[in-house]
Design a protein around this motif. Structure first.
Motif, PDB file in Angstrom:
ATOM      1  N   ALA A 280       1.663  -8.168  21.845  1.00 11.76           N
ATOM      2  CA  ALA A 280       1.380  -7.463  20.538  1.00 11.76           C
ATOM      3  C   ALA A 280       0.976  -6.165  20.681  1.00 11.76           C
ATOM      4  O   ALA A 280       1.694  -5.118  20.049  1.00 11.76           O
ATOM      5  CB  ALA A 280       0.744  -8.385  19.614  1.00 11.76           C
ATOM      6  N   THR A 281       0.360  -5.783  21.563  1.00  8.18           N
ATOM      7  CA  THR A 281      -0.254  -4.276  21.882  1.00  8.18           C
ATOM      8  C   THR A 281       0.731  -3.457  22.408  1.00  8.18           C
ATOM      9  O   THR A 281       1.010  -2.348  21.765  1.00  8.18           O
ATOM     10  CB  THR A 281      -1.454  -4.343  22.540  1.00  8.18           C
TER      11      THR A 281
ATOM     12  N   VAL B 274      -5.671  -5.151  19.761  1.00  7.96           N
ATOM     13  CA  VAL B 274      -4.276  -4.909  19.337  1.00  7.96           C
ATOM     14  C   VAL B 274      -4.354  -3.622  18.631  1.00  7.96           C
ATOM     15  O   VAL B 274      -3.496  -2.648  18.756  1.00  7.96           O
ATOM     16  CB  VAL B 274      -3.472  -6.172  18.835  1.00  7.96           C
ATOM     17  N   LEU B 275      -5.052  -3.672  17.517  1.00 10.81           N
ATOM     18  CA  LEU B 275      -5.021  -2.547  16.607  1.00 10.81           C
ATOM     19  C   LEU B 275      -5.598  -1.347  16.925  1.00 10.81           C
ATOM     20  O   LEU B 275      -5.412  -0.147  16.509  1.00 10.81           O
ATOM     21  CB  LEU B 275      -5.677  -3.030  15.190  1.00 10.81           C
ATOM     22  N   ALA B 276      -6.519  -1.397  18.090  1.00  9.45           N
ATOM     23  CA  ALA B 276      -7.129  -0.241  18.684  1.00  9.45           C
ATOM     24  C   ALA B 276      -5.924   0.595  19.429  1.00  9.45           C
ATOM     25  O   ALA B 276      -6.370   1.737  19.574  1.00  9.45           O
ATOM     26  CB  ALA B 276      -8.050  -0.674  19.847  1.00  9.45           C
TER      27      ALA B 276
ATOM     28  N   LEU C  29      -1.834   4.831  13.304  1.00 11.37           N
ATOM     29  CA  LEU C  29      -1.012   4.389  12.160  1.00 11.37           C
ATOM     30  C   LEU C  29      -1.452   3.343  11.216  1.00 11.37           C
ATOM     31  O   LEU C  29      -2.038   2.340  11.696  1.00 11.37           O
ATOM     32  CB  LEU C  29       0.211   4.021  12.646  1.00 11.37           C
ATOM     33  N   PRO C  30      -1.358   3.492   9.902  1.00  7.65           N
ATOM     34  CA  PRO C  30      -1.609   2.299   8.804  1.00  7.65           C
ATOM     35  C   PRO C  30      -0.866   1.203   9.303  1.00  7.65           C
ATOM     36  O   PRO C  30       0.274   1.249   9.687  1.00  7.65           O
ATOM     37  CB  PRO C  30      -1.382   2.796   7.639  1.00  7.65           C
ATOM     38  N   THR C  31      -1.343   0.105   9.243  1.00  7.90           N
ATOM     39  CA  THR C  31      -0.795  -1.331   9.424  1.00  7.90           C
ATOM     40  C   THR C  31      -0.958  -2.300   8.353  1.00  7.90           C
ATOM     41  O   THR C  31      -1.880  -2.320   7.498  1.00  7.90           O
ATOM     42  CB  THR C  31      -1.348  -2.153  10.719  1.00  7.90           C
TER      43      THR C  31
ATOM     44  N   PRO D 280     -10.358  -1.490  10.333  1.00  5.47           N
ATOM     45  CA  PRO D 280     -10.173  -0.216   9.392  1.00  5.47           C
ATOM     46  C   PRO D 280      -8.571   0.310   9.396  1.00  5.47           C
ATOM     47  O   PRO D 280      -8.174   0.769   8.448  1.00  5.47           O
ATOM     48  CB  PRO D 280     -10.869   0.763  10.162  1.00  5.47           C
ATOM     49  N   THR D 281      -7.804  -0.039  10.458  1.00  6.43           N
ATOM     50  CA  THR D 281      -6.412   0.455  10.383  1.00  6.43           C
ATOM     51  C   THR D 281      -5.576  -0.365   9.563  1.00  6.43           C
ATOM     52  O   THR D 281      -4.535   0.005   9.073  1.00  6.43           O
ATOM     53  CB  THR D 281      -5.918   0.055  11.701  1.00  6.43           C
TER      54      THR D 281
END
Length: 294
Positions: A197-198, A231-233, A237-239, A264-265
């Motif tokens: 996913a990353t 993953v989000l790190a 970009l906004p997700t 926060p993303t």
């Protein structure tokens, strides 16, 4: 859906096709995030890829009047900010007057038909950048499945990069849904591990000559907590969180969404079948529950 509403769509399509563009021009626009800066977008672009299953019903999305009834009910609920669909569905909703004050996103590549041998060569058979702009919509969505062992991935990568750039040049959101995928027993599967996913997210984030208007549509990994944070790190970009398949245990799904929404993303949810075809059949309750999480 009332019989007169369905008849209005059928008659307009047969005798007055120009009324679709007129309805688009008259639509009161909305935004992706809405007044609370949180997105809840209802996704309904599955049928154009031949994917009609919802839960245990393999043909759940095949009844268009039923699907439209569910969409209209969902879009009317407080907290819903938008809808994602192909032209046939969005135009029906335009004729019903259901898209006022909602963000609207056109689905662009639906050529990777579910189960096809060419599924990875996901051609852009839906909306174009110019059509999204002319209809006054807010952006376009594209699916990007990357199989490192299949060279049919390359043309989809290139096409997505061009679409990201074209949407950005028009000041429109590019919503990219990336996966690392592979075939097992002839069936294409998405890898939902943290590493895969990353990697998929970083590939999608780098598409095009600018990422200024790129939003990423990502699945919830693990329980939505630490694995999702890892993953989000990988991006600034906004997700938006992908709702995924209909779950037999919706409360567990809502709990995973709740955890993931705290990162926060993350700016919101893009959910289709889980809200349109909940196990108990109560669309309003399912949508309201998702809205409360935001």
């Amino acid at each position: 859906m009332r019989a007169d509403e369905l008849r209005r769509i059928l008659d307009a399509r047969a005798t007055d096709p120009a009324s679709i563009a007129e309805a688009a021009a008259a639509r009161r626009p909305g935004s992706l995030l809405g007044a609370r800066d949180r997105a809840l977008v209802i996704a309904a672009d599955h049928p154009a890829r031949g994917s009609l299953r919802a839960g245990a019903d393999p043909m759940a999305m095949a009844d268009r009047a039923d699907l439209l009834t569910r969409l209209v009910e969902a879009l009317a609920r407080p907290g819903v900010t938008g809808v994602l669909g192909t032209a046939d569905i969005l135009e029906d909703l335009l004729l019903l007057g259901a898209l006022d004050e909602r963000g609207v996103f056109g689905s662009m590549n639906r050529g990777g038909l579910a189960g096809a041998s060419f599924e990875l060569d996901d051609r852009f058979t839906g909306y174009t950048v110019d059509a999204i702009r002319r209809f006054g919509f807010d952006g376009g969505k594209m699916l990007l499945r990357v199989d490192l062992a299949d060279d049919r991935t390359a043309p989809t990568l290139e096409a997505c990069a061009k679409a990201v750039g074209g949407l950005a040049d028009a000041g429109l959101v590019a919503m990219v849904e990336p996966f690392l995928s592979s075939r097992a027993g002839g069936v294409l599967r998405n890898d939902l591990s943290v590493g895969a996913a990353t990697t998929a997210l970083t590939i999608a984030a780098g598409l095009g000559h600018t990422s200024a208007y790129t939003w990423l549509k990502v699945p919830v990994i693990g329980d939505g907590g630490d694995d999702m944070a890892q993953v989000l790190a990988a991006t600034t970009l906004p997700t938006l969180l992908l709702g995924g398949e209909v779950s037999a245990e919706p409360d567990a799904t809502y709990a995973r969404w709740d955890k993931a929404l705290r990162h926060p993303t993350v700016r919101g949810l893009v959910v289709g079948r889980s809200l349109l075809y909940p196990p108990d059949g109560n669309v309003a309750h399912a949508v309201d529950t998702a809205a409360e999480l935001l």
